[in-house]
Design a protein around this motif. Sequence first.
Motif, PDB file in Angstrom:
ATOM      1  N   ALA A 105      32.346  52.281  40.959  1.00 12.36           N
ATOM      2  CA  ALA A 105      31.708  52.215  42.275  1.00 12.36           C
ATOM      3  C   ALA A 105      32.677  51.665  43.319  1.00 12.36           C
ATOM      4  CB  ALA A 105      30.446  51.356  42.207  1.00 12.36           C
ATOM      5  N   VAL A 106      33.492  50.675  42.953  1.00  9.35           N
ATOM      6  CA  VAL A 106      34.489  50.138  43.875  1.00  9.35           C
ATOM      7  C   VAL A 106      35.436  51.250  44.315  1.00  9.35           C
ATOM      8  CG1 VAL A 106      36.490  48.585  44.084  1.00  9.35           C
ATOM      9  CG2 VAL A 106      34.387  47.766  43.008  1.00  9.35           C
ATOM     10  N   LEU A 107      35.945  52.010  43.364  1.00 14.84           N
ATOM     11  CA  LEU A 107      36.878  53.088  43.680  1.00 14.84           C
ATOM     12  C   LEU A 107      36.217  54.189  44.520  1.00 14.84           C
ATOM     13  CD1 LEU A 107      38.727  53.424  40.258  1.00 14.84           C
ATOM     14  CD2 LEU A 107      39.609  52.411  42.369  1.00 14.84           C
ATOM     15  N   LEU A 108      34.990  54.552  44.170  1.00 14.55           N
ATOM     16  CA  LEU A 108      34.291  55.585  44.928  1.00 14.55           C
ATOM     17  C   LEU A 108      33.999  55.121  46.348  1.00 14.55           C
ATOM     18  CD1 LEU A 108      31.870  56.933  42.189  1.00 14.55           C
ATOM     19  CD2 LEU A 108      33.774  58.169  43.263  1.00 14.55           C
ATOM     20  N   ASN A 109      33.606  53.859  46.517  1.00 13.17           N
ATOM     21  CA  ASN A 109      33.361  53.331  47.860  1.00 13.17           C
ATOM     22  C   ASN A 109      34.645  53.348  48.688  1.00 13.17           C
ATOM     23  OD1 ASN A 109      30.622  52.894  47.533  1.00 13.17           O
ATOM     24  ND2 ASN A 109      30.897  50.796  46.807  1.00 13.17           N
ATOM     25  N   ARG A 110      35.760  52.937  48.066  1.00 12.69           N
ATOM     26  CA  ARG A 110      37.044  52.944  48.773  1.00 12.69           C
ATOM     27  C   ARG A 110      37.431  54.369  49.169  1.00 12.69           C
ATOM     28  NH1 ARG A 110      41.497  50.714  45.320  1.00 12.69           N
ATOM     29  NH2 ARG A 110      40.128  48.909  45.347  1.00 12.69           N
TER      30      ARG A 110
END
Length: 163
Positions: A105-110
Motif C-alpha cells: 500500500a505504501v508503494l501504491l500510494n507513492r
Amino acid sequence: MGTDLVQFLLGLWHNAPLMAAVTAILVGQLAKVPLHYVLYREWDLHKVIDAGGMPSSHAAGAAALTVALAYVVGPQSPVFATAVVFAVIVMYDAGGIRRHAGEHAVLLNRLAMELAESGIAVQAASTVREGERLKEILGHEPREVVVGAILGAVVGAVFGKWW
C-alpha cells in the motif's frame, strides 16, 4: 426467554478462555495509546481502533485463548491443539502477510501520488476514490507480534488459573 438470555450471558462470563482473549485484545488495543505517546510524544486516541502497531492485539488474543485453554481443558486436548494452530496462523498472518500488504500500500500510494503530480490520468481499477490513499498500517513488525503474544500468554495464564 429472559432467563435463557441471562444463563447464556453468565455462561459467556464464566468462559475463562473467551474472557482471556477479549481482555487481552482490549488491553493490547488500549496499550497502543500510551506506547505511541512514549515513542512519538503525541496522544493519538485513534490508535485504540487502528490495525497494526505495538503490541499486536491479534497475537495477544490468540495467545490468551490458547494459554487459558491449556489450563481449562489441558494440553492433551484436541481443543487446545486447535487453538495452537489457530494462534500460529493468526500470528504469522499479522506479522507476515498483512504487514507485506501494508508495504505494498505504501508503494501504491507513492506511485499514485507521483502519477498525479506528473499529470498522468490513470483509470482506477478499484473502488478507491481519486485522492484517497490505501491504508498502509495493516500488519505488525515481528517484535510487535512477540510483545502481543507475551501479553496474551500472561493474560491467558491469569484467567486460566483464577477466572
